[in-house]
Design a protein around this motif. Structure first.
Motif, short mmCIF file in Angstrom:
data_model
loop_
_atom_site.label_atom_id
_atom_site.label_comp_id
_atom_site.label_asym_id
_atom_site.label_seq_id
_atom_site.Cartn_x
_atom_site.Cartn_y
_atom_site.Cartn_z
N ASN A 47 0.86 -1.03 -0.08
CA ASN A 47 -0.06 -0.11 -0.14
C ASN A 47 0.80 1.24 0.01
OD1 ASN A 47 -2.23 -1.55 0.04
ND2 ASN A 47 -2.50 -1.47 2.47
N GLY A 48 2.29 1.16 -0.05
CA GLY A 48 3.14 2.10 -0.14
C GLY A 48 3.44 2.89 1.30
N GLU A 49 3.37 2.09 2.31
CA GLU A 49 3.36 2.27 3.89
C GLU A 49 4.88 2.04 4.10
OE1 GLU A 49 -1.30 1.70 5.10
OE2 GLU A 49 0.29 0.11 5.45
N ARG A 69 8.17 -0.82 11.34
CA ARG A 69 6.87 -0.05 11.81
C ARG A 69 5.86 -1.12 11.76
NH1 ARG A 69 2.45 2.46 10.38
NH2 ARG A 69 2.80 1.74 8.11
N THR A 70 5.27 -1.29 12.81
CA THR A 70 4.00 -2.27 12.98
C THR A 70 2.61 -1.76 12.52
OG1 THR A 70 3.35 -1.32 15.04
CG2 THR A 70 5.03 -3.09 15.04
N ASP A 71 1.82 -2.61 12.27
CA ASP A 71 0.36 -2.17 11.82
C ASP A 71 -0.26 -1.15 12.82
OD1 ASP A 71 0.58 -3.12 9.54
OD2 ASP A 71 -0.72 -4.87 9.99
N GLY A 72 0.13 -1.05 14.17
CA GLY A 72 -0.30 -0.31 15.17
C GLY A 72 0.67 1.06 15.29
N ASN A 73 1.54 1.24 14.36
CA ASN A 73 2.46 2.40 14.04
C ASN A 73 3.49 2.53 15.05
OD1 ASN A 73 2.76 4.37 12.21
ND2 ASN A 73 2.02 6.07 13.70
N ASP A 74 3.84 1.30 15.49
CA ASP A 74 5.11 1.48 16.55
C ASP A 74 6.39 1.40 15.73
OD1 ASP A 74 3.89 1.76 19.17
OD2 ASP A 74 3.16 -0.36 18.99
N PRO A 127 11.85 11.16 6.85
CA PRO A 127 11.18 12.33 6.32
C PRO A 127 12.10 12.96 5.37
CG PRO A 127 11.74 12.70 8.59
CD PRO A 127 12.12 11.07 8.34
N GLN A 128 13.28 12.88 5.36
CA GLN A 128 14.18 13.46 4.39
C GLN A 128 13.89 13.00 2.92
OE1 GLN A 128 16.23 16.30 4.43
NE2 GLN A 128 16.21 15.94 2.13
N LYS A 154 1.42 9.36 -0.45
CA LYS A 154 -0.12 9.44 0.31
C LYS A 154 0.06 8.89 1.72
CE LYS A 154 -2.96 8.42 -3.98
NZ LYS A 154 -3.06 7.45 -4.74
N ASN A 155 1.18 8.31 1.97
CA ASN A 155 1.23 7.97 3.51
C ASN A 155 2.12 8.80 4.00
OD1 ASN A 155 -0.59 5.45 3.22
ND2 ASN A 155 0.34 4.93 1.58
N ASP A 156 2.02 9.87 4.35
CA ASP A 156 2.90 10.54 5.40
C ASP A 156 2.54 10.08 6.67
OD1 ASP A 156 0.64 11.86 6.29
OD2 ASP A 156 0.90 13.88 5.28
N ASP A 157 3.50 10.69 7.74
CA ASP A 157 3.30 10.16 9.01
C ASP A 157 2.02 10.31 9.71
OD1 ASP A 157 6.08 9.16 9.14
OD2 ASP A 157 6.89 11.04 9.82
N ARG A 158 1.34 11.49 9.33
CA ARG A 158 0.02 11.53 9.84
C ARG A 158 -1.02 10.69 9.42
NH1 ARG A 158 -4.16 13.76 7.60
NH2 ARG A 158 -3.13 14.44 5.76
N VAL A 159 -0.81 10.43 8.28
CA VAL A 159 -1.69 9.40 7.60
C VAL A 159 -1.56 8.03 8.25
CG1 VAL A 159 -2.36 8.09 5.41
CG2 VAL A 159 -1.98 10.56 5.44
#
Ligand code: SF4
Length: 424
Positions: A47-49, A69-74, A127-128, A154-159
């Protein structure tokens, strides 16, 4: 390509073995996209994450280590530890990597990766990279590469954070702990809640919810399955395992368990492109195991899954059970322990494993009685079953507990590992 992308090596789609193998280097599986700079390797799911970051420069602690990075975003750091002898990580975890989590857990070996500037630089590199992709001119670019960059953007940190919240919303709360057996597939499971709460609300437990045990309705479960399919989207094909939650899904009974597993199997197409058996994980308790009728195991045995059921026994010492506030008595624990052995011997596609506690504050009789039980347990040669020792959270978070662990492990007829509590 313009200057911003000149130094990148981009692979739109790569395929590693779908099956997660236990290897010391590197930990690789599934289908993914990859972007490499001279210093870092970034891997993205379908999904591009962003999923993995690994350092390629000389300052990176070890080529086999990486951030996931987990699906829980850890962001979890996978360390190989500093002991490659027979007493290394593999001997107590059963895996070549120690996942170092960014939240309080029960690890007996703490790696403070947040204090390592070389690892922290990898976080800054992400982020760079994102900024470089964002600023790159895509004119004349290969359409597949362009498509990948647009997906990643489409998958920045906020998303990514919002997606983790969405996952929690779909299943009705965060999975606070995964079964220890999920280590076999690097904790990569699709969660599906079939019940909430648990039977005991033990005093020592750091993962319990306040709820009383309550099974979900089939309508609720079907709705979760529908939403999960859409949530995981294209990356669904990288999953081969289902976790039926929450803390005591076994208590939900054979009908709900088997229906939920079958529906998820059908809808997620977990097997479609796989050459190996999908895995099903759930937790159970002493009572739910004792209450489980044979027909549950017969039905589970005929599902397309190989099923792991993990039972919290905690102790067979009566004063210890009282001390930790677990409202079951020794005779029930022993009865359930025997049932675990019987089910493992009778059903080829079911493997029940058990958890016991470990900790300096526990009564001495706890370790003695546990070592005696495991020493005197004869197991048929099916190669199934494992015992996990879970350090109490307030135990010293270093290696002082390992001698206790090895003392029990070395006496046991059943494989023994340390249980590292990880959330989704
Ligand atoms: S150990 Fe299991 S049964 Fe006891 S409170 Fe925690 S989740 Fe509930």
């Amino acid at each position: 390509m313009n200057n911003l992308l000149n130094n990148l090596s981009i692979s739109v789609e790569k395929q590693d073995p779908a099956k997660i193998s236990k290897a010391s280097f590197p930990l690789r599986y599934g289908k993914y996209s990859e972007i490499k700079t001279s210093e870092y390797e970034f891997r993205f799911n379908l999904n591009g994450e962003i999923k993995f970051i690994r350092g390629l420069n000389v300052n990176w602690p070890h080529p086999a280590e990486q951030l996931k990075r987990t699906d829980g975003n850890d962001w979890v750091y996978y360390s190989i530890g500093d002991n490659s002898s027979e007493n290394g990580i593999n001997s107590w975890l059963g895996e070549y990597y120690l996942p170092c989590v960014p939240y309080p857990s029960n690890s007996i070996w703490e790696v403070n990766y947040l204090a390592n500037s070389n690892i922290m630089n990898a976080f800054a590199a992400w982020p760079q990279l994102y900024a470089n992709l964002y600023g790159a001119s895509t004119g004349g670019m290969n359409p597949k590469v362009k498509g990948l960059i647009s997906l990643i953007l489409k998958n920045d940190d906020r998303v990514l954070y919002e997606r983790s919240q969405k996952l929690n919303a779909i299943i009705g709360g965060r999975v606070s702990v995964l079964p220890p057996d999920t280590r076999h597939i690097d904790y990569e499971i699709i969660p599906l809640m079939i019940a909430d709460g648990c039977l005991y609300h033990c005093k020592f437990c750091c993962v319990k919810s306040a709820q009383q045990f309550k099974a979900r309705t089939m309508t609720d479960i079907l709705e979760q399955i529908r939403q999960l399919k859409s949530f995981y989207d294209r990356n669904l094909e990288n999953y081969n395992a289902l976790f039926l939650g929450n803390h005591d899904a076994l208590e939900a009974g054979h009908e709900l368990i088997c229906l939920a597993a079958s529906e998820a199997y059908k809808t997620f197409g977990i097997l479609d492109k796989r050459k190996f058996t999908p895995l099903l994980f759930l937790f159970g308790s002493v009572n739910s195991l004792l209450n489980s009728e044979n027909r549950l195991f017969e039905q589970l045995n005929h599902l397309p899954f190989y099923t792991y059921i993990n039972i919290g026994f905690e102790s067979i010492d009566e004063p210890t059970l009282k001390f930790i506030g677990k409202p079951v008595d020794r005779s029930k624990v022993l009865e359930a322990f025997q049932k675990m052995l019987d089910v493992n011997a009778a059903f080829a596609n079911i493997e029940i494993t058990g958890n016991f506690l470990m900790g300096e504050t526990l009564l001495p009789k706890h370790n003695q009685s546990l070592a005696e039980l495991l020493r005197n347990t004869s197991v048929p040669s099916t190669g199934k079953g494992a015992i996990y020792l879970s350090p109490l959270k307030d135990s010293p978070k270093k290696r002082e507990l390992l001698p206790q662990f090895y003392d029990i492990k070395n006496q046991s007829q059943i494989p023994v590992y340390v249980y590292l509590i990880q959330r989704l």
